[in-house]
Design an enzyme around this catalytic site. Sequence first.
Site, PDB file in Angstrom:
ATOM      1  N   CYS A   1       0.843  -1.190   0.000  1.00 55.31           N
ATOM      2  CA  CYS A   1       0.000   0.000   0.000  1.00 55.31           C
ATOM      3  C   CYS A   1       0.885   1.249   0.000  1.00 55.31           C
ATOM      4  O   CYS A   1       1.870   1.312   0.742  1.00 55.31           O
ATOM      5  CB  CYS A   1      -0.904  -0.001   1.230  1.00 55.31           C
ATOM      6  SG  CYS A   1      -2.005   1.437   1.320  1.00 55.31           S
TER       7      CYS A   1
ATOM      8  N   CYS B   1       0.623   4.786   6.909  1.00 49.16           N
ATOM      9  CA  CYS B   1      -0.007   4.612   8.219  1.00 49.16           C
ATOM     10  C   CYS B   1       0.951   3.856   9.141  1.00 49.16           C
ATOM     11  O   CYS B   1       1.351   2.723   8.842  1.00 49.16           O
ATOM     12  CB  CYS B   1      -1.320   3.848   8.081  1.00 49.16           C
ATOM     13  SG  CYS B   1      -2.446   4.530   6.839  1.00 49.16           S
TER      14      CYS B   1
ATOM     15  N   CYS C   1       0.333   0.104  10.232  1.00 53.69           N
ATOM     16  CA  CYS C   1      -0.122  -0.888   9.256  1.00 53.69           C
ATOM     17  C   CYS C   1       1.007  -1.721   8.656  1.00 53.69           C
ATOM     18  O   CYS C   1       1.913  -1.176   8.009  1.00 53.69           O
ATOM     19  CB  CYS C   1      -0.896  -0.191   8.146  1.00 53.69           C
ATOM     20  SG  CYS C   1      -1.648  -1.367   6.990  1.00 53.69           S
TER      21      CYS C   1
ATOM     22  N   CYS D   1     -16.982  -8.807   5.023  1.00 49.65           N
ATOM     23  CA  CYS D   1     -16.246  -7.585   4.745  1.00 49.65           C
ATOM     24  C   CYS D   1     -14.998  -7.907   3.929  1.00 49.65           C
ATOM     25  O   CYS D   1     -14.287  -8.871   4.227  1.00 49.65           O
ATOM     26  CB  CYS D   1     -15.843  -6.903   6.047  1.00 49.65           C
ATOM     27  SG  CYS D   1     -17.245  -6.575   7.145  1.00 49.65           S
TER      28      CYS D   1
ATOM     29  N   CYS E   1     -19.641  -5.584   2.876  1.00 46.50           N
ATOM     30  CA  CYS E   1     -18.894  -4.412   3.307  1.00 46.50           C
ATOM     31  C   CYS E   1     -17.569  -4.406   2.568  1.00 46.50           C
ATOM     32  O   CYS E   1     -16.983  -5.468   2.331  1.00 46.50           O
ATOM     33  CB  CYS E   1     -18.668  -4.454   4.818  1.00 46.50           C
ATOM     34  SG  CYS E   1     -17.711  -3.046   5.463  1.00 46.50           S
TER      35      CYS E   1
ATOM     36  N   CYS F   1     -19.331   2.545   7.941  1.00 50.97           N
ATOM     37  CA  CYS F   1     -18.596   1.861   8.993  1.00 50.97           C
ATOM     38  C   CYS F   1     -17.333   2.681   9.231  1.00 50.97           C
ATOM     39  O   CYS F   1     -16.471   2.768   8.352  1.00 50.97           O
ATOM     40  CB  CYS F   1     -18.252   0.436   8.556  1.00 50.97           C
ATOM     41  SG  CYS F   1     -17.196  -0.465   9.709  1.00 50.97           S
TER      42      CYS F   1
ATOM     43  N   ARG G   1     -18.281  -1.992  17.394  1.00 48.30           N
ATOM     44  CA  ARG G   1     -17.600  -3.262  17.123  1.00 48.30           C
ATOM     45  C   ARG G   1     -16.309  -3.398  17.925  1.00 48.30           C
ATOM     46  O   ARG G   1     -15.435  -2.529  17.871  1.00 48.30           O
ATOM     47  CB  ARG G   1     -17.280  -3.406  15.636  1.00 48.30           C
ATOM     48  CG  ARG G   1     -16.501  -4.687  15.313  1.00 48.30           C
ATOM     49  CD  ARG G   1     -16.290  -4.875  13.836  1.00 48.30           C
ATOM     50  NE  ARG G   1     -17.560  -5.037  13.150  1.00 48.30           N
ATOM     51  CZ  ARG G   1     -17.865  -4.503  11.971  1.00 48.30           C
ATOM     52  NH1 ARG G   1     -16.978  -3.742  11.352  1.00 48.30           N
ATOM     53  NH2 ARG G   1     -19.029  -4.716  11.430  1.00 48.30           N
TER      54      ARG G   1
END
Length: 376
Positions: free
Chosen positions: A71, A75, A78, A115, A146, A206, A278
């Site tokens: 990616c 972040c 991550c 998801c 999702c 979400c 959640r």
Amino acid sequence: MPPASHESRAASQTLAPPGEIRHDWSLAEIEALFAQPFNDLLFQAQQVHRAHFDPNAVQVSTLLSIKTGACPEDCKYCPQSGHYNTGLGKEKLLAVEKVVEQARAAREAGASRFCMGAAWKSPRERDLDVVLEMVRRVKSLGLETCMTLGMVDSAQAGRLAAAGLDYYNHNLDTSPEYYGEIITTRTYADRLATLGNVRQAGMKVCSGGILGMGEAPRDRAALLQQLVRLQPHPESVPINMLVKVPGTPLEDVEDLDPIVFIRAIAVARILMPASHVRLSAGREQMSDSTQALAFLAGANSIFYGDQLLTTANPQAEQDRALFAKLSLHPERRETCSDDARQQAELEAALDASAVRQAATALDTEASRLAYDASRA
């Protein structure tokens, strides 16, 4: 003067009736909720939870990484970021049949929502067509769908909604003030814009955050304030505990006290009464007792299965045993009413979009035809 009774103290600390939906919570009010005695906070959260949900029902989702690694975002939490060496290999977008196979297994294991997550800054056109087919095929199994694909513009959001996508996940991660310490390749405004595009397209939102990234208590309150300002509130609010992955910049950050985490669950429940809160990433490290406190504090949704994208998750058998121990049961999905409501929301959003486009076209034409006296 005699001490105040428990009932009078709890009543004085209630900042809103259990059934009231508010979007105007001040930071001071939210910090006051966090500062309550722990028992009073959980009592208030329980009142709110029971006003809106079966307190013993938990919505069950399964998460699958449909494209892993490399990616371009940075972040700091991550392992999928291409900026860090975490030993995670790059994988191509999964084949549709493989995704459908996994979704079918999730349904048989008791999940009601499937998801799918891809490690992208935003989806490319050639990949979006494949993703849309995944949505249609998974939806045909009777599961809620999702996706989390990074940033999406209004056209992409509209196509996802038209394919039948129920939810779009896009977390805010932390407060606006602390955000720059965690991510520099995407702005907070970018995230809010994506959530706006999703909502305008008629999909459910979400969105939540990650705790334990070195943020201050005020940052946790400010994150929840950003979520509560969204109108309507996100239908699903994942509260994640940081999973410290070797090779990421946050691998050595100090552990967050579980009680602090439970307080955040309870405050999220009070602020967003009708949302599913959640209990998300980090459950692998939580004891049964901590998870039980989270459910008591108002959490009523979990990810179910062996893995969350690239990090471990309690195995399905452990979750079944925990549910049995706590007398919890999976929330039943009302498929027909949910689908009808989503279709109505989608049609309303599309109608509103068409009206806006027509108004813009009329304004443009009027400007073109307008008489300019200065040129006479």
